[in-house]
Design a protein around this motif. Structure first.
Motif, PDB file in Angstrom:
ATOM      1  N   GLU A 115       0.813  -1.216   0.000  1.00 43.31           N
ATOM      2  CA  GLU A 115       0.000   0.000   0.000  1.00 43.31           C
ATOM      3  C   GLU A 115       0.849   1.269   0.000  1.00 43.31           C
ATOM      4  N   ALA A 116       2.125   1.132   0.390  1.00 45.47           N
ATOM      5  CA  ALA A 116       2.995   2.298   0.508  1.00 45.47           C
ATOM      6  C   ALA A 116       3.620   2.709  -0.820  1.00 45.47           C
ATOM      7  N   ALA A 117       3.371   1.964  -1.883  1.00 45.97           N
ATOM      8  CA  ALA A 117       3.944   2.299  -3.183  1.00 45.97           C
ATOM      9  C   ALA A 117       3.490   3.682  -3.621  1.00 45.97           C
ATOM     10  N   PRO A 118       4.378   4.474  -4.208  1.00 50.73           N
ATOM     11  CA  PRO A 118       3.980   5.818  -4.655  1.00 50.73           C
ATOM     12  C   PRO A 118       2.961   5.750  -5.785  1.00 50.73           C
ATOM     13  N   ARG A 119       2.097   6.757  -5.866  1.00 51.00           N
ATOM     14  CA  ARG A 119       1.068   6.777  -6.908  1.00 51.00           C
ATOM     15  C   ARG A 119       1.671   7.390  -8.172  1.00 51.00           C
ATOM     16  N   THR A 120       2.540   6.613  -8.820  1.00 52.12           N
ATOM     17  CA  THR A 120       3.206   7.070 -10.046  1.00 52.12           C
ATOM     18  C   THR A 120       2.827   6.150 -11.195  1.00 52.12           C
ATOM     19  N   GLN A 124       1.834   1.791 -11.350  1.00 48.58           N
ATOM     20  CA  GLN A 124       0.415   1.482 -11.554  1.00 48.58           C
ATOM     21  C   GLN A 124       0.123  -0.018 -11.554  1.00 48.58           C
ATOM     22  N   SER A 125       1.002  -0.804 -12.158  1.00 47.37           N
ATOM     23  CA  SER A 125       0.725  -2.241 -12.276  1.00 47.37           C
ATOM     24  C   SER A 125       0.809  -2.968 -10.941  1.00 47.37           C
ATOM     25  N   ALA A 331      -3.033 -10.631  -6.985  1.00 49.75           N
ATOM     26  CA  ALA A 331      -1.923 -11.536  -7.291  1.00 49.75           C
ATOM     27  C   ALA A 331      -1.044 -10.968  -8.405  1.00 49.75           C
ATOM     28  N   ARG A 332      -1.669 -10.307  -9.379  1.00 51.06           N
ATOM     29  CA  ARG A 332      -0.876  -9.677 -10.454  1.00 51.06           C
ATOM     30  C   ARG A 332      -0.081  -8.494  -9.923  1.00 51.06           C
ATOM     31  N   ASN A 333      -0.682  -7.718  -9.010  1.00 52.50           N
ATOM     32  CA  ASN A 333       0.054  -6.626  -8.374  1.00 52.50           C
ATOM     33  C   ASN A 333       1.300  -7.148  -7.673  1.00 52.50           C
ATOM     34  N   VAL A 334       1.147  -8.233  -6.920  1.00 48.74           N
ATOM     35  CA  VAL A 334       2.264  -8.828  -6.189  1.00 48.74           C
ATOM     36  C   VAL A 334       3.339  -9.319  -7.163  1.00 48.74           C
ATOM     37  N   PHE A 335       2.914  -9.999  -8.212  1.00 47.60           N
ATOM     38  CA  PHE A 335       3.859 -10.530  -9.196  1.00 47.60           C
ATOM     39  C   PHE A 335       4.693  -9.404  -9.809  1.00 47.60           C
ATOM     40  N   ASP A 336       4.036  -8.295 -10.148  1.00 47.44           N
ATOM     41  CA  ASP A 336       4.770  -7.180 -10.755  1.00 47.44           C
ATOM     42  C   ASP A 336       5.714  -6.525  -9.759  1.00 47.44           C
ATOM     43  N   PHE A 337       5.331  -6.465  -8.481  1.00 40.69           N
ATOM     44  CA  PHE A 337       6.235  -5.900  -7.489  1.00 40.69           C
ATOM     45  C   PHE A 337       7.479  -6.767  -7.317  1.00 40.69           C
TER      46      PHE A 337
END
Length: 372
Positions: A115-120, A124-125, A331-337
């Motif tokens: 959740e702490a990822a910057p809104r850039t 986005q992914s 799950a896709r968000n996690v994979f991209d991170f």
């Protein structure tokens, strides 16, 4: 690397941090994946679906004992006790919960709160807040329609004409915009309000009328621009003008959906008790900010209550009510991170020069890395 996918233990949490789609990709990259038996069942993913793409079904201890643990929500003390010192945890860990951060640091794990990822644009992914808020906004309208004892669209029947429901949406972030779009599909007449004047065009493009609160000073205009994609607390004078306008619109509305949140702060009050007292009997309020104190002081977290003839819905995890799609997107968000923290040899590499990695890192080596 050994990746573990445990079943979520928090009451009401039905999502899972990996789906067969992402597990297949992890296996293709050479990782060994252990999924706790039953982890995906509440998200409509049976154990066999994971086995079919190369995962091994195991126990909670085996999943939590992996080198890399993927979760939806922050682990409790019992789960932390089963994690290995030096392991890595990725999930929605509530970065503003200092007590939780201290507990995780004490175990010696490396923890990333997505959740702490910057809104850039680049992030986005992997923006879990947006992917889950989108689902919450959609579900909020369906929940409201469930509790509303009339039709949403206008209907012309042999027995007479039924007027369309009037919906007021407060806050036009990701959740609010999806709520507008969903209510429009159901045939409602919609008004929406937001601190940020920049969202007016988005609101109107989705078929809603923008409730415009005028700005009287340059300070108000500047604050209204927000920061990092979020609204900022507005001056008292502007909040008073907004409250008056919201009061007027709410009295005409059949359904009010509130979505206003400020990270790390108590949710702002947008719908006062005096307004609820004068709303139509049978009106419905869905408060998406219930987990942070609510946009309405009458909201009760995780309960549906009736006050002054108005139904107030305080569900705090609407995304879990659409568990299959919510899990797929998460799950896709996690994979991209993970692309940012796993190198070509599948080893953990924490590059603090990467703004996304640095922002999400909560603790490492027994030390806190984030100051709240």
């Amino acid at each position: 690397m050994h990746i573990g996918i445990p079943q979520e233990t928090r009451v009401g949490e039905t999502r899972v941090a990996a789906t067969p789609e992402t597990v297949k990709k992890y296996v293709a990259q050479g990782h060994h994946v252990t999924v706790q038996s039953g982890a995906g069942v509440r998200a409509s993913v049976p154990d066999g679906a994971y086995e079919a793409v190369g995962a091994r079904i195991g126990t909670m201890a085996e999943a939590l004992g992996a080198e890399l643990v993927l979760k939806v929500r922050a682990p409790d003390d019992a789960e932390l006790a089963q994690m290995k010192r030096g392991a890595t945890l990725v999930g929605m860990l509530n970065p503003f919960d200092t007590e939780n951060n201290v507990r995780m640091a004490a175990t010696g794990i490396t923890a990333f709160a997505l959740e702490a990822a910057p809104r850039t644009t680049r992030a986005q992914s992997m923006d879990v807040l947006s992917s889950q808020a989108n689902i919450a906004g959609y579900k909020a309208v369906l929940v409201a329609a469930h509790h509303y004892q009339r039709f949403m669209p206008m209907l012309m029947t042999a027995a007479g004409t039924v007027k369309a429901a009037r919906v007021l949406i407060l806050g036009a972030g990701v959740a609010g915009l999806q709520a507008i779009a969903t209510a429009k599909r159901l045939g409602a007449v919609i008004e929406a309000s937001d601190v940020r004047p920049a969202v007016k065009e988005q609101i109107e493009s989705l078929g809603a009328k923008f409730v415009d609160v005028p700005f009287f000073t340059d300070e108000e205009r500047e604050i209204a621009q927000g920061v990092g994609g979020y609204a900022r607390p507005m001056p008292a004078d502007w909040m008073k003008r907004q409250a008056e306008l919201v009061h007027q619109r709410a009295l005409q509305a059949d359904i009010v959906i509130t979505t206003a949140l400020i990270p790390g702060r108590k949710a702002p009050t947008l719908l006062h008790e005096a307004t609820v007292q004068e709303m139509k009997p049978g009106s419905v309020v869905v408060d998406l900010a219930a987990a942070q104190g609510g946009n309405c002081p009458l909201t009760v977290a995780d309960e549906v209550v009736e006050r002054h003839g108005v139904i107030l819905v305080g569900h705090t995890n609407l995304a879990s009510m659409v568990a299959a799609d919510a899990s797929a997107l998460y799950a896709r968000n996690v994979f991209d991170f993970l692309k940012l923290v796993l190198d070509k040899e599948a080893k953990l590499t924490v590059n603090l020069e990467d703004d996304i990695v640095a922002a999400c890192l909560m603790c490492a080596g027994g030390e806190l890395t984030r100051a709240n």
